[in-house]
Design a protein around this motif. Structure first.
Motif, short mmCIF file in Angstrom:
data_model
loop_
_atom_site.label_atom_id
_atom_site.label_comp_id
_atom_site.label_asym_id
_atom_site.label_seq_id
_atom_site.Cartn_x
_atom_site.Cartn_y
_atom_site.Cartn_z
N TYR A 90 0.85 -1.19 0.00
CA TYR A 90 0.00 0.00 0.00
C TYR A 90 0.89 1.24 0.00
O TYR A 90 2.11 1.14 0.22
CB TYR A 90 -0.90 -0.01 1.22
CG TYR A 90 -1.86 -1.17 1.27
CD1 TYR A 90 -3.10 -1.09 0.67
CD2 TYR A 90 -1.51 -2.35 1.94
CE1 TYR A 90 -3.99 -2.16 0.72
CE2 TYR A 90 -2.39 -3.41 1.99
CZ TYR A 90 -3.63 -3.31 1.38
OH TYR A 90 -4.50 -4.37 1.43
N SER A 118 1.29 3.37 2.29
CA SER A 118 1.93 3.65 3.57
C SER A 118 2.37 2.41 4.33
O SER A 118 3.04 2.52 5.36
CB SER A 118 0.98 4.46 4.46
OG SER A 118 -0.23 3.74 4.66
N VAL A 119 2.02 1.22 3.87
CA VAL A 119 2.34 0.00 4.61
C VAL A 119 2.38 -1.19 3.66
O VAL A 119 1.76 -1.16 2.59
CB VAL A 119 1.29 -0.24 5.73
CG1 VAL A 119 -0.07 -0.58 5.13
CG2 VAL A 119 1.74 -1.32 6.68
N SER A 120 3.11 -2.22 4.05
CA SER A 120 3.13 -3.49 3.32
C SER A 120 2.63 -4.58 4.26
O SER A 120 3.01 -4.62 5.44
CB SER A 120 4.55 -3.82 2.84
OG SER A 120 4.99 -2.88 1.90
N GLN A 121 1.77 -5.47 3.76
CA GLN A 121 1.21 -6.53 4.58
C GLN A 121 1.35 -7.86 3.85
O GLN A 121 1.01 -7.97 2.66
CB GLN A 121 -0.26 -6.27 4.89
CG GLN A 121 -0.49 -5.07 5.79
CD GLN A 121 -1.96 -4.85 6.09
OE1 GLN A 121 -2.83 -5.22 5.32
NE2 GLN A 121 -2.24 -4.23 7.23
N THR A 159 -1.54 -8.19 9.93
CA THR A 159 -1.68 -6.75 10.09
C THR A 159 -0.56 -6.15 10.93
O THR A 159 -0.38 -4.93 10.93
CB THR A 159 -3.04 -6.42 10.75
OG1 THR A 159 -3.15 -7.15 11.98
CG2 THR A 159 -4.18 -6.82 9.84
N GLY A 186 2.61 -6.89 10.39
CA GLY A 186 3.77 -6.74 9.52
C GLY A 186 5.00 -7.49 10.01
O GLY A 186 6.13 -7.03 9.80
#
Length: 226
Positions: free
Chosen positions: A178, A180-183, A200, A202
């Motif tokens: 994403y 702002s974040v990787s999951q 969630t 990470g």
């Protein structure tokens, strides 16, 4: 004047008249079942048997893959089910919007899991029950790798197949990137269920989450009642 012994009748005798003229017993025509070739008779019996078996299978479901459904468990491996937080509620609402009459999904189950004694969700489970003739296609749709699929993610990285375990079907894992974040996410599918497990927190590599997904699947996928 007597007829000469060599004289022949004016008409030739034929058929049954010829038989009677030769003082033989008349032979009636063979019944239909004796005129049929033995090979054709055997073939007819085989075809009839196959048709009967197919009808019986269609009625009783014999030979069809077993149907399963997703039932949320209070514990999966070392994780316990937690009360819904904002993320779990948002995920449920998103899937509820996607479940329309035109889609194959019939039941939805969403829950967050985490270590006992904590309040923060570390794993999110989405379970879908329905009819999925092509499990691989369902997973490719989810990961957005097929034309017409649900492009739910911005970027899919490292998509990889893993063994699906004793329940069969398919299991794919990937990193969902994403802004702002990787999951890390793993998803399984068989003929009647689709399950999606997202880390969630990470903290999981693909191999680790794949193993954990098998534990979760064995805890939540159960035989459907007829």
């Amino acid at each position: 004047m007597p007829r000469a012994e060599t004289d022949q009748p004016s008409e030739e005798l034929s058929g049954l008249r010829a038989i009677w003229a030769n003082t033989l017993e008349p032979v009636p025509p063979l019944p239909w079942y004796r005129r049929v070739s033995p090979k054709l008779a055997v073939a007819g019996v085989v075809v009839t048997g196959l048709v009967s078996a197919l009808v019986a299978a269609a009625v009783t479901g014999v030979g069809a893959p077993p149907r399963h459904r997703i039932v949320l468990a209070e514990r999966v491996g070392d994780q316990v089910r937690l009360p819904d937080d904002g993320n779990t509620q948002a995920v449920r609402a998103d899937y509820e919007r996607r479940m329309t009459a035109l889609r194959p999904y019939r039941e939805l189950a969403v829950a967050g899991y985490g270590p006992a004694g904590t309040t923060g969700t570390s794993l999110t489970l989405v379970g879908l029950t329905g009819s999925f003739p092509d499990p691989q296609r369902e997973l490719r749709k989810y990961f957005g790798r097929m034309e017409g699929g649900d492009l739910m993610r911005d970027t899919v990285s490292g998509l990889q197949d893993f063994p699906a375990g004793p329940l069969g079907g398919e299991l794919l894992c990937a990193v969902m990137v994403y802004p702002s974040v990787s999951q890390t996410t793993c998803a399984w599918a068989d003929g009647s269920t689709v399950g999606i497990v997202t880390d969630t927190a990470g903290e999981s590599e693909l191999e680790d989450l794949a193993a954990r997904t098998l534990d979760i699947r064995s805890a939540v996928e159960v035989a459907a009642e007829d």
